[in-house]
Design a protein around this motif. Structure first.
Motif, PDB file in Angstrom:
ATOM      1  N   VAL A 463      16.630 -12.549  18.648  1.00 39.82           N
ATOM      2  CA  VAL A 463      15.687 -13.879  18.655  1.00 39.82           C
ATOM      3  C   VAL A 463      14.414 -13.191  18.348  1.00 39.82           C
ATOM      4  N   TYR A 464      13.579 -14.052  17.359  1.00 45.87           N
ATOM      5  CA  TYR A 464      12.263 -13.828  17.320  1.00 45.87           C
ATOM      6  C   TYR A 464      11.557 -14.936  16.875  1.00 45.87           C
ATOM      7  N   ASN A 465      10.633 -15.327  17.933  1.00 40.05           N
ATOM      8  CA  ASN A 465       9.775 -16.682  17.780  1.00 40.05           C
ATOM      9  C   ASN A 465      10.311 -17.633  16.994  1.00 40.05           C
ATOM     10  N   THR A 466      11.604 -18.186  17.564  1.00 44.90           N
ATOM     11  CA  THR A 466      12.350 -19.378  17.264  1.00 44.90           C
ATOM     12  C   THR A 466      11.892 -20.639  17.786  1.00 44.90           C
ATOM     13  N   ASP A 467      11.881 -21.691  16.835  1.00 46.80           N
ATOM     14  CA  ASP A 467      11.539 -22.980  17.276  1.00 46.80           C
ATOM     15  C   ASP A 467      12.328 -23.413  18.367  1.00 46.80           C
ATOM     16  N   ALA A 468      11.947 -23.929  19.454  1.00 43.73           N
ATOM     17  CA  ALA A 468      12.600 -24.049  20.809  1.00 43.73           C
ATOM     18  C   ALA A 468      13.709 -25.128  20.723  1.00 43.73           C
ATOM     19  N   ASP A 469      13.535 -26.147  19.761  1.00 43.19           N
ATOM     20  CA  ASP A 469      14.742 -26.935  19.663  1.00 43.19           C
ATOM     21  C   ASP A 469      15.944 -26.650  19.193  1.00 43.19           C
ATOM     22  N   VAL A 470      15.524 -25.518  17.682  1.00 46.60           N
ATOM     23  CA  VAL A 470      16.635 -24.855  17.240  1.00 46.60           C
ATOM     24  C   VAL A 470      17.361 -23.781  17.907  1.00 46.60           C
ATOM     25  N   LEU A 471      16.778 -22.999  18.831  1.00 44.56           N
ATOM     26  CA  LEU A 471      17.121 -22.165  19.572  1.00 44.56           C
ATOM     27  C   LEU A 471      17.929 -22.575  20.692  1.00 44.56           C
ATOM     28  N   SER A 472      17.446 -23.647  21.335  1.00 47.83           N
ATOM     29  CA  SER A 472      18.354 -24.540  22.413  1.00 47.83           C
ATOM     30  C   SER A 472      19.586 -24.992  21.687  1.00 47.83           C
ATOM     31  N   ALA A 473      19.446 -25.553  20.542  1.00 49.95           N
ATOM     32  CA  ALA A 473      20.794 -26.114  19.703  1.00 49.95           C
ATOM     33  C   ALA A 473      21.846 -24.769  19.880  1.00 49.95           C
ATOM     34  N   MET A 490      21.551 -11.798  24.232  1.00 47.40           N
ATOM     35  CA  MET A 490      20.576 -12.326  23.410  1.00 47.40           C
ATOM     36  C   MET A 490      19.502 -11.261  23.490  1.00 47.40           C
ATOM     37  N   ALA A 491      18.870 -10.932  22.356  1.00 47.03           N
ATOM     38  CA  ALA A 491      17.973  -9.687  22.397  1.00 47.03           C
ATOM     39  C   ALA A 491      16.334 -10.220  21.712  1.00 47.03           C
ATOM     40  N   ASN A 492      15.570 -10.412  22.709  1.00 46.31           N
ATOM     41  CA  ASN A 492      14.274 -10.894  22.427  1.00 46.31           C
ATOM     42  C   ASN A 492      13.393  -9.854  21.732  1.00 46.31           C
ATOM     43  N   ASP A 493      13.260  -9.953  20.286  1.00 40.75           N
ATOM     44  CA  ASP A 493      12.684  -8.789  19.584  1.00 40.75           C
ATOM     45  C   ASP A 493      11.307  -8.908  19.559  1.00 40.75           C
ATOM     46  N   GLY A 494      10.541  -8.966  20.855  1.00 43.29           N
ATOM     47  CA  GLY A 494       9.141  -8.852  20.653  1.00 43.29           C
ATOM     48  C   GLY A 494       8.502 -10.387  20.282  1.00 43.29           C
ATOM     49  N   SER A 495       9.209 -11.440  20.875  1.00 43.94           N
ATOM     50  CA  SER A 495       8.539 -12.759  20.616  1.00 43.94           C
ATOM     51  C   SER A 495       7.523 -12.875  21.227  1.00 43.94           C
ATOM     52  N   ASP A 496       6.407 -13.609  20.854  1.00 43.84           N
ATOM     53  CA  ASP A 496       5.137 -14.002  21.505  1.00 43.84           C
ATOM     54  C   ASP A 496       4.827 -15.591  21.513  1.00 43.84           C
ATOM     55  N   ARG A 497       5.893 -16.225  21.194  1.00 38.93           N
ATOM     56  CA  ARG A 497       5.612 -17.391  20.794  1.00 38.93           C
ATOM     57  C   ARG A 497       6.025 -18.110  22.361  1.00 38.93           C
ATOM     58  N   ASP A 517      14.822  -7.931  26.604  1.00 41.72           N
ATOM     59  CA  ASP A 517      13.704  -7.780  26.128  1.00 41.72           C
ATOM     60  C   ASP A 517      13.329  -6.532  25.410  1.00 41.72           C
ATOM     61  N   ARG A 518      12.720  -6.534  24.258  1.00 44.91           N
ATOM     62  CA  ARG A 518      12.246  -5.508  23.455  1.00 44.91           C
ATOM     63  C   ARG A 518      10.701  -5.605  23.519  1.00 44.91           C
ATOM     64  N   PRO A 519       9.944  -4.775  23.597  1.00 43.33           N
ATOM     65  CA  PRO A 519       8.472  -4.704  23.492  1.00 43.33           C
ATOM     66  C   PRO A 519       7.587  -5.148  22.313  1.00 43.33           C
ATOM     67  N   ALA A 520       8.280  -4.753  21.425  1.00 42.64           N
ATOM     68  CA  ALA A 520       7.701  -5.139  19.963  1.00 42.64           C
ATOM     69  C   ALA A 520       8.707  -5.402  18.917  1.00 42.64           C
ATOM     70  N   PRO A 521       8.372  -6.117  17.943  1.00 38.63           N
ATOM     71  CA  PRO A 521       9.559  -6.585  16.814  1.00 38.63           C
ATOM     72  C   PRO A 521      10.085  -5.089  16.207  1.00 38.63           C
ATOM     73  N   SER A 522      11.350  -5.107  16.145  1.00 40.24           N
ATOM     74  CA  SER A 522      11.792  -3.765  15.656  1.00 40.24           C
ATOM     75  C   SER A 522      12.729  -4.099  14.359  1.00 40.24           C
ATOM     76  N   GLY A 523      13.091  -5.512  14.034  1.00 44.34           N
ATOM     77  CA  GLY A 523      13.892  -5.781  12.888  1.00 44.34           C
ATOM     78  C   GLY A 523      15.289  -6.334  13.595  1.00 44.34           C
TER      79      GLY A 523
END
Length: 964
Positions: A463-473, A490-497, A517-523
């Motif tokens: 997961v990286y900064n995904t729209d809430a409604d799309v991620l929820s779906a 689920m791996a949160n790849d440094g999302s800040d949204r 949770d990953r501290p910063a985007p890594s790909g």
């Protein structure tokens, strides 16, 4: 090359790969002779040259025995020349001698003493063929016999010494090669250990070579399951029967199911022989299976067979018990051994006596006698059986047969009025009528309650900064799964949204969901690997953060895994979801097609893979981000062949602006990563890293180096029609860029003077076949008459378009995993006529024009069959499956050949990069013998099954139209 004679004694043993040492006669004989030479001469004095690449486990086994191994002339030429320059003796099996290696021996080993080993004489195989009805179909067999005798005699005269396995062959070979010493080198058997019949039960029937036409093994199995066992079952209906067959035809599968017989793979042959009370071999057509009879005798298993089954193998004291002529005798003998322990014990003792007569000591004495005149002194203390011991158990995998929908679901109401022709409208209609509607979900849920195997599945989602409604779906599509054995990692790849983080925070209380949770985007690869690290499921699958699963997606996966828990990789079809929530653009995929996978990532979603296998290959690799899943599936499928496909869309890509689902070239870096993934896969497999891009974005042409300069024999059947033949041969001579080929014309009763004049004047060889037309026999005759590394069957009504057409076929045909390859053929107006053959579509079998569906006609792919109008096959493959079935005189023999090649474990490849015109049936029209279709249809049951590279979601005709 030096002019001096080679120092000392060094032997070169030349043979095709020994793929089935236990059940195939030539392989068993060659392996036995090689073992004898290694015992007497010492393994350090022997180099094994295989005529082509072989499975790694076979090469490893030879090397473990101390033998140097070379896979083909190209590897020889790349090897250390000083160590592999001159040999004192070259022992060539008769199968290897009928290839370009013979010319190499003459040129590269001029001082070597040449020995040809004949496991059996080919012409005897021809003579053993049962009469074909009507009688006039037998006329051409005399020509085949004479030609085969000529080939064998030529090989005999080429040699300095001849070794053969059977005493009857000695006198024949001496008559053909006066002055050449001929020696009998008998096979080796190990006497069986004492056995107790009380622990054995039932009847063993071996069809291990599948429908080997020349051997007729499956015909024999059908006869055994029919009138012979019927009489046994009248006495005792509880007698079990076991059939050994790696890839049985649908005809044998159906008969086995009807009789309650169990089918086991060839890897279980030794175990099956140890547990059965007798082996039944009912060969009445074909050349039998003496190697299997030998293996049975070696294991102490009583054998009841016909004389054809034993062929050259002398059953000695067992002959009076085992060799029976009639069905009634076979049944009576079988019942006697099943019911009389004393008789069983007596036969077992006779088997031990027979095996003792074929001991290593006897072979060593015969080999010593054969080697002495050649100047080879055996070791004073011969080594043990270096090539003995357990062989790798290679289980052939057949995907399970599972109905997409459980039985009992009410059919949708009939449709009225005109049906839509637009694909999008038809798919929406299909989804409404056949998709996961309530009746379907209820039926699947009911079946889930009774599954024996319910593996856990971990779903990996970066997961990286995904729209809430799309991620929820996406998450809700997982929570809505009707199969509850899942875990969402689920791996949160440094999302800040903020909205993304809020959705993730709300999910942390669900015990089935793990958020890393990953501290910063890594790909995407690193994020997915982080999710993999916390996965606990037996299987894992992958879900993008903006896509959705169908509610029954995991349930369908588990239904297939329950049917065969050995499956390692399982994939489904997929579709797309537009911003309005409408489904469209379904990708209806073929079953497992490794060559199509190197053209593009057709597997993609939804893919479930065994977690231990994903971890074994190292998970995803960051260097391939953008096509990381493509790189992974390429690596996974190199480690396993246990791959299956569910023909139903279970995954929906969300088409949003900028996504690959919406625009195919939205991510150029992903396309480049995909190309590198294919290149890396080819390099791992030993083929270099050649990958060509194609005009279609994201699709590639994998390039395979041609090993050396293989000799190609182009075999062209004809009758009159000079204008056709002249156009065909003229295009070969003027347009072909490959030069190491010969043309062989098979003339069937030409009477036109102009045609005969043309045939007699060109740089080719002409074989006359002055009998009733039988395409299969004519091609077999020509194939027996050539020394080549590749056979290229070509119709006289074709015309070459692609100058590199021979190279385009050779690069696939010389791959060890490929059995046959064909190209793209066009009508004269430029419309595709052949892009592979589908079975059971539009009749028994039909040439396919894919009409652009997902660019299948433009991709290198695996297919069920290719047309005999242009087919390239290695001779070793062609004869391993028995050549063309001469009972299919006119039609379907090419399709039948391809299906038997696939049955034997090889791939059949279609390449669009070899193009020809085909003015179909210009010589003989569309005549089809009235027996061809029914015989083909009964063997393969094509009207009762779906071509594995098609789909039950399509109409039978016209093809590639969604069935509603």
């Amino acid at each position: 090359m030096t002019d001096s004679a080679p120092p000392g004694i060094r032997l070169l043993f030349v043979t095709p790969p020994l793929l089935s040492e236990q059940t195939r006669g030539e392989d068993r004989a060659a392996a036995g002779l090689l073992g004898g030479l290694a015992r007497l001469a010492g393994p350090d004095r022997i180099t094994v040259m295989l005529t082509e690449r072989a499975p790694a486990d076979q090469v490893d086994r030879f090397r473990a025995a101390g033998l140097d191994v070379v896979e083909g002339l190209p590897e020889w030429e790349r090897g250390p020349g000083s160590e592999r320059t001159l040999y004192s003796h070259v022992v060539v099996t008769s199968g290897a001698a009928r290839s370009s290696v013979r010319g190499w021996v003459e040129a590269a080993q001029p001082h070597a003493t040449r020995v040809v080993f004949f496991p059996s004489l080919d012409f005897r195989d021809v003579l053993r063929l049962a009469p074909i009805s009507p009688a006039d179909e037998m006329e051409g067999l005399e020509l085949v016999r004479l030609d085969t005798e000529d080939v064998v005699a030529h090989l005999a005269r080429w040699s300095h010494a001849i070794w053969c396995q059977w005493p009857d062959d000695v006198s024949v070979l001496r008559g053909w090669a006066p002055g050449v010493a001929v020696y009998e080198v008998p096979p080796v058997l190990d006497p069986p250990a004492p056995a107790d019949p009380s622990g054995r039960e039932g009847v063993l029937i071996v069809a291990a070579e599948g429908h080997d036409v020349l051997g007729g093994h499956e015909d024999a199995a059908l006869l055994a399951l029919g009138p012979v066992m019927d009489q046994v079952w009248r006495r005792d209906s509880s007698v079990p029967s076991t059939i050994v067959a790696d890839r049985p035809t649908p005809m044998l599968v159906t008969r086995a199911a009807d009789t309650g017989a169990r089918i086991v793979p060839e890897s279980d042959l030794a175990e099956a022989m140890g547990g059965a009370r007798l082996m039944l071999s009912c060969h009445g057509y074909g050349t039998g299976q003496p190697a299997v009879v030998m293996a049975a005798v070696e294991s102490g298993l009583p054998v009841v067979c016909t004389p054809w089954a034993a062929a050259d193998f002398d059953l000695g004291p067992l002959a009076g018990v085992s060799l029976c002529g009639s069905v009634e005798d076979l049944a009576t003998r079988s019942w006697q051994l099943l019911s009389d322990p004393a008789k069983w014990a007596a036969v077992h003792r006779d088997a031990a006596a027979l095996a003792a007569g074929h001991s290593r000591a006897r072979q060593d004495a015969a080999l010593t006698e054969a080697l002495a005149p050649l100047g080879v002194t055996p070791l004073e203390d011969p080594a043990g059986p270096l090539l003995a011991g357990p062989r790798p158990r290679r289980r052939a995998f057949r995907p399970p047969v599972v109905e997409v929908r459980p039985a009992g679901i009410p059919a949708p109401d009939p449709l009225e009025g005109d049906l839509p022709t637009d694909e999008r409208a038809r798919y929406q209609l299909w989804h409404e009528r056949h998709g996961p509607r309530p009746a379907v979900l209820d039926a699947i849920a009911a079946e889930l309650e009774h599954l024996a195997y319910r593996p856990s599945i971990s779903i990996l989602m970066p997961v990286y900064n995904t729209d809430a409604d799309v991620l929820s779906a996406a998450v809700e599509s997982v929570r809505a799964q009707m199969y509850d054995g899942w875990q969402l990692c689920m791996a949160n790849d440094g999302s800040d949204r903020g909205e993304t983080l809020d959705v993730l925070a709300a999910l942390r209380d669900d015990p089935r969901i793990v958020v890393v949770d990953r501290p910063a985007p890594s790909g995407i690869s690193e994020a997915t690997n982080a999710a993999l690290a916390v996965a606990t499921g037996e299987y894992v699958t992958f879900l993008d953060h903006d896509d959705e699963l169908k509610p029954h997606a995991l349930a369908q996966m588990v239904r297939w895994l329950d049917a065969d828990p050995s499956i390692d990789v399982l994939y489904s079809d997929e579709d797309k979801l537009d911003p309005a929530g409408q489904l469209y653009d379904p990708h209806i995929k073929p079953d497992w097609s490794p060559d199509q996978l190197t053209a593009h990532n057709y597997v993609c979603h939804l893919t479930v893979a065994r977690r231990s296998l994903v971890e074994e290959v190292g998970g995803l690799r960051k260097d391939f981000d953008g096509s990381q899943d493509y790189d992974l599936i390429l690596r996974l499928t190199e480690r396993t062949e246990r791959i299956a496909h569910i023909p139903e869309p279970l995954y929906s890509w969300r088409a949003v602006p900028g996504s690959a689902a919406a625009v195919v070239d939205a991510k150029p870096y992903a396309i480049e990563a995909a190309r590198r993934a294919v290149a890396a896969a080819l390099e791992r497999r030993g083929y270099g890293d050649g990958v060509d891009e194609t005009p279609r974005i994201g699709h590639f042409r994998a390039r395979y180096p041609i090993p050396g300069r293989p000799k190609v024999s182009i075999i062209v059947p004809t009758k009159n029609g000079r204008h056709l033949l002249e156009r065909c041969l003229g295009s070969i001579l003027t347009r072909s860029t490959y030069r190491n080929y010969e043309v062989v014309i098979v003339d069937n009763q030409s009477t036109d003077g102009a045609s005969l004049e043309y045939m007699n004047a060109g740089p080719w060889r002409v074989i006359r076949y002055p009998y009733r037309f039988n395409y299969a026999r004519m091609m077999n005759l020509a194939a027996r008459s050539v020394d080549a590394d590749a056979l290229l069957f070509l119709n006289n009504d074709t015309e070459i378009i692609t100058p590199e057409w021979i190279e385009g076929l050779l690069e696939h045909a010389m791959r060890p995993e490929v059995g046959a390859v064909g190209g793209r053929l066009y009508f004269g107006n430029g419309q595709p006529q052949h892009e592979g053959i589908m079975i059971g579509i539009g009749g028994w079998a039909h040439n396919t024009n894919h009409r652009g569906y997902w660019a299948r006609g433009e991709l290198t792919r695996n297919v069920s069959a290719i047309t005999g109008a242009c087919t390239m096959v290695r001779p070793s493959v062609f004869w391993r499956v028995g050549g063309n079935d001469e009972r299919l005189r006119v039609a379907y023999n090419d399709v039948d050949l391809c299906l038997r090649i696939r049955q034997a474990g090889y791939q059949v490849v279609y390449t669009p990069y070899v193009e020809l015109y085909h003015h179909e049936s210009s010589t003989r029209g569309t005549y089809e013998h009235h027996e061809d279709g029914p015989l083909f249809g009964e063997r393969w049951r094509v009207k009762e099954s779906i071509d594995p590279y098609y789909s039950p979601m399509f109409e039978d005709f016209p093809p590639f139209l969604i069935r509603v």
